[in-house]
Write a protein that holds these residues in place. Sequence first.
Motif, short mmCIF file in Angstrom:
data_model
loop_
_atom_site.label_atom_id
_atom_site.label_comp_id
_atom_site.label_asym_id
_atom_site.label_seq_id
_atom_site.Cartn_x
_atom_site.Cartn_y
_atom_site.Cartn_z
N SER A 82 4.50 7.42 -11.86
CA SER A 82 5.23 6.45 -12.67
C SER A 82 5.17 5.23 -12.18
O SER A 82 6.03 4.68 -11.50
N LEU A 83 4.25 4.51 -12.96
CA LEU A 83 4.06 3.04 -12.41
C LEU A 83 5.32 2.37 -13.25
O LEU A 83 5.49 1.10 -12.62
N LYS A 84 5.70 2.71 -14.34
CA LYS A 84 6.63 2.01 -14.97
C LYS A 84 8.05 1.63 -14.39
O LYS A 84 8.50 0.77 -14.07
N ASP A 85 8.42 2.73 -13.58
CA ASP A 85 9.67 2.87 -12.66
C ASP A 85 9.27 2.00 -11.30
O ASP A 85 10.34 1.41 -10.83
N ALA A 86 8.05 2.08 -10.98
CA ALA A 86 7.82 1.19 -9.89
C ALA A 86 7.39 -0.24 -9.87
O ALA A 86 7.27 -1.18 -9.04
N VAL A 143 0.75 -1.18 -0.02
CA VAL A 143 0.14 -0.09 -0.03
C VAL A 143 0.85 1.40 0.02
O VAL A 143 0.53 2.18 -0.80
N GLU A 144 1.88 1.39 0.79
CA GLU A 144 2.82 2.49 1.02
C GLU A 144 3.41 2.56 -0.45
O GLU A 144 3.87 3.77 -0.88
N SER A 145 3.90 1.63 -1.20
CA SER A 145 4.39 1.73 -2.59
C SER A 145 3.48 2.14 -3.71
O SER A 145 3.94 2.85 -4.35
N LEU A 146 2.32 1.71 -3.70
CA LEU A 146 1.16 2.26 -4.30
C LEU A 146 1.05 3.72 -4.10
O LEU A 146 0.85 4.26 -5.03
N ALA A 201 8.45 -3.28 -11.04
CA ALA A 201 9.30 -4.37 -10.46
C ALA A 201 9.14 -4.34 -8.88
O ALA A 201 8.78 -5.51 -8.32
N SER A 202 9.21 -3.12 -8.15
CA SER A 202 9.08 -3.29 -6.86
C SER A 202 7.79 -3.91 -6.59
O SER A 202 7.62 -4.65 -5.52
N LEU A 203 6.84 -3.22 -7.16
CA LEU A 203 5.39 -3.49 -6.87
C LEU A 203 5.08 -4.95 -7.07
O LEU A 203 4.40 -5.60 -6.21
N GLN A 204 5.73 -5.50 -8.15
CA GLN A 204 5.53 -7.13 -8.19
C GLN A 204 6.01 -7.69 -7.20
O GLN A 204 5.50 -8.94 -6.65
N GLU A 205 7.30 -7.48 -6.87
CA GLU A 205 7.98 -8.24 -5.56
C GLU A 205 7.19 -7.87 -4.24
O GLU A 205 7.02 -8.96 -3.56
N GLU A 206 6.50 -6.76 -3.99
CA GLU A 206 5.84 -6.60 -2.88
C GLU A 206 4.62 -7.54 -2.71
O GLU A 206 4.18 -8.07 -1.98
N ALA A 207 3.88 -7.51 -4.24
CA ALA A 207 2.71 -8.24 -4.30
C ALA A 207 2.82 -9.66 -4.09
O ALA A 207 2.17 -10.53 -3.54
N THR A 208 3.92 -10.12 -4.79
CA THR A 208 4.47 -11.69 -4.64
C THR A 208 4.75 -11.98 -3.12
O THR A 208 4.37 -12.97 -2.69
N THR A 209 5.37 -10.92 -2.15
CA THR A 209 5.58 -11.14 -0.84
C THR A 209 4.35 -11.20 -0.09
O THR A 209 4.05 -12.23 0.81
#
Length: 137
Positions: free
Chosen positions: A107-111, A96-99, A113-121
Amino acid sequence: MRTSRIVLTVAAAAALGLSACSSPTSEEKTASACAAVTALQGAVQQASELTVDSSVEEAKAAKKALTDASSSLDQALAAVAADRAKAVTDAKDKLVESLGDVEKDASLKDAAASLQEEATTLRAAVQSAGDSISCSS
């Protein structure tokens, strides 16, 4: 007799819970829950071995062993569940913080990879929360 072995098992499980000064790890909490399962199984066995020839004291000892072991198991399972709930909450908060950061930066493009990693976690934490504990016998 079996009574003393059961009492020792219950005492050992309780000692595991009290021995650590720092917060126990998730693995330690799971191990404690598994020890509590074993203690409860032993208490059930003790109670099932009562016969018409058993004394009132043996019946009282079996009842106490069942009550104590059940209480220990309830506490151990609650501790394991609390860890899993905290893991889900922490992972959700991070996503949620990253979103929220994406909204600020637009800039969703820049984030991505990080969002995918946090979603996987978060997915893994939710899966873990839904799984039952696994005790090796």
